[in-house]
Each structure stands twice: as structure tokens, then as C-alpha cells.
Scaffold this motif. Sequence first.
Motif, PDB file in Angstrom:
ATOM      1  N   GLY A  59     -23.063  -1.664   8.004  1.00  0.00           N
ATOM      2  CA  GLY A  59     -23.218  -1.512   9.435  1.00  0.00           C
ATOM      3  C   GLY A  59     -22.951  -2.773  10.227  1.00  0.00           C
ATOM      4  N   HIS A  60     -22.587  -3.854   9.573  1.00  0.00           N
ATOM      5  CA  HIS A  60     -22.339  -5.105  10.279  1.00  0.00           C
ATOM      6  C   HIS A  60     -20.864  -5.511  10.222  1.00  0.00           C
ATOM      7  CE1 HIS A  60     -26.626  -5.690  10.588  1.00  0.00           C
ATOM      8  NE2 HIS A  60     -26.736  -5.481   9.287  1.00  0.00           N
ATOM      9  N   HIS A  61     -20.021  -4.608   9.805  1.00  0.00           N
ATOM     10  CA  HIS A  61     -18.627  -4.988   9.592  1.00  0.00           C
ATOM     11  C   HIS A  61     -17.900  -5.314  10.893  1.00  0.00           C
ATOM     12  CE1 HIS A  61     -18.927  -4.008   5.383  1.00  0.00           C
ATOM     13  NE2 HIS A  61     -19.441  -2.832   5.692  1.00  0.00           N
ATOM     14  N   GLY A  62     -18.230  -4.626  11.981  1.00  0.00           N
ATOM     15  CA  GLY A  62     -17.526  -4.846  13.236  1.00  0.00           C
ATOM     16  C   GLY A  62     -18.160  -5.883  14.129  1.00  0.00           C
ATOM     17  N   VAL A  63     -19.282  -6.429  13.771  1.00  0.00           N
ATOM     18  CA  VAL A  63     -20.001  -7.358  14.641  1.00  0.00           C
ATOM     19  C   VAL A  63     -19.209  -8.632  14.838  1.00  0.00           C
ATOM     20  CG1 VAL A  63     -22.086  -8.745  14.862  1.00  0.00           C
ATOM     21  CG2 VAL A  63     -22.237  -6.400  14.066  1.00  0.00           C
ATOM     22  N   GLN A  64     -18.642  -9.160  13.783  1.00  0.00           N
ATOM     23  CA  GLN A  64     -17.914 -10.422  13.911  1.00  0.00           C
ATOM     24  C   GLN A  64     -16.669 -10.259  14.769  1.00  0.00           C
ATOM     25  OE1 GLN A  64     -17.228 -11.755   9.940  1.00  0.00           O
ATOM     26  NE2 GLN A  64     -19.254 -12.676   9.752  1.00  0.00           N
ATOM     27  N   SER A  65     -15.958  -9.154  14.618  1.00  0.00           N
ATOM     28  CA  SER A  65     -14.751  -8.962  15.423  1.00  0.00           C
ATOM     29  C   SER A  65     -15.111  -8.771  16.890  1.00  0.00           C
ATOM     30  CB  SER A  65     -13.943  -7.778  14.903  1.00  0.00           C
ATOM     31  OG  SER A  65     -14.699  -6.592  15.002  1.00  0.00           O
ATOM     32  N   GLN A  66     -16.241  -8.100  17.184  1.00  0.00           N
ATOM     33  CA  GLN A  66     -16.673  -7.945  18.570  1.00  0.00           C
ATOM     34  C   GLN A  66     -17.034  -9.291  19.168  1.00  0.00           C
ATOM     35  OE1 GLN A  66     -19.902  -5.203  18.346  1.00  0.00           O
ATOM     36  NE2 GLN A  66     -18.591  -3.420  17.989  1.00  0.00           N
ATOM     37  N   GLU A  67     -17.697 -10.145  18.392  1.00  0.00           N
ATOM     38  CA  GLU A  67     -18.044 -11.470  18.883  1.00  0.00           C
ATOM     39  C   GLU A  67     -16.793 -12.304  19.129  1.00  0.00           C
ATOM     40  OE1 GLU A  67     -20.760 -13.168  16.137  1.00  0.00           O
ATOM     41  OE2 GLU A  67     -22.393 -11.815  16.675  1.00  0.00           O
ATOM     42  N   LYS A  68     -15.794 -12.185  18.268  1.00  0.00           N
ATOM     43  CA  LYS A  68     -14.549 -12.925  18.459  1.00  0.00           C
ATOM     44  C   LYS A  68     -13.843 -12.477  19.726  1.00  0.00           C
ATOM     45  CE  LYS A  68     -13.599 -13.914  13.614  1.00  0.00           C
ATOM     46  NZ  LYS A  68     -12.702 -13.623  12.478  1.00  0.00           N
ATOM     47  N   GLU A  69     -13.819 -11.165  19.973  1.00  0.00           N
ATOM     48  CA  GLU A  69     -13.190 -10.647  21.185  1.00  0.00           C
ATOM     49  C   GLU A  69     -13.926 -11.139  22.434  1.00  0.00           C
ATOM     50  OE1 GLU A  69     -10.368  -8.993  21.547  1.00  0.00           O
ATOM     51  OE2 GLU A  69     -10.050  -9.155  19.385  1.00  0.00           O
TER      52      GLU A  69
END
Length: 78
Positions: A59-69
Amino acid sequence: MKHEQAFWLSTRGLAALGLIAAASYFLLVEHREHLLAFLPYAILLACPFMHLFMHHGHGHHGVQSQEKERYKALRLHD
């Protein structure tokens, strides 16, 4: 300032380590057949635990990409 020694390096800690080592040795020697019969199940149980701990859960796979965006968007506004 008083320097405290680590527990495992103290007399009691070393005695505890010796007791743990002796108990482990006798358990391994006396119950070797039981442990060898459990080994395939232990390997199968290790797989999900390694997956969870190495991937830090689900459930944390997209968190880093959202933070980068979000970071890129903030930099563009500056």
C-alpha cells in the motif's frame, strides 16, 4: 560522568549468553529430527515475511512517486 557498561558485556550478560548457547546446543542435538522435518515449512513461512519486511508492507508503492510529483510542482512555482 559515570560510564555504564553494556549489559551483554557485563558478567550477568555473558552468563546469559553462555546459558542461551548451551540451551541452543542441547536443543539442536536432541531435537535435530524435529527441526529437519520443520525446515521445509520454515522456508515457506520465511517467504511472506521476507516479502513484507523487504518491501515495507503493501500500500505504499505510490507514495514516493506522489511526493516526487509534489516536489517537482513546488520547484516549478519558485
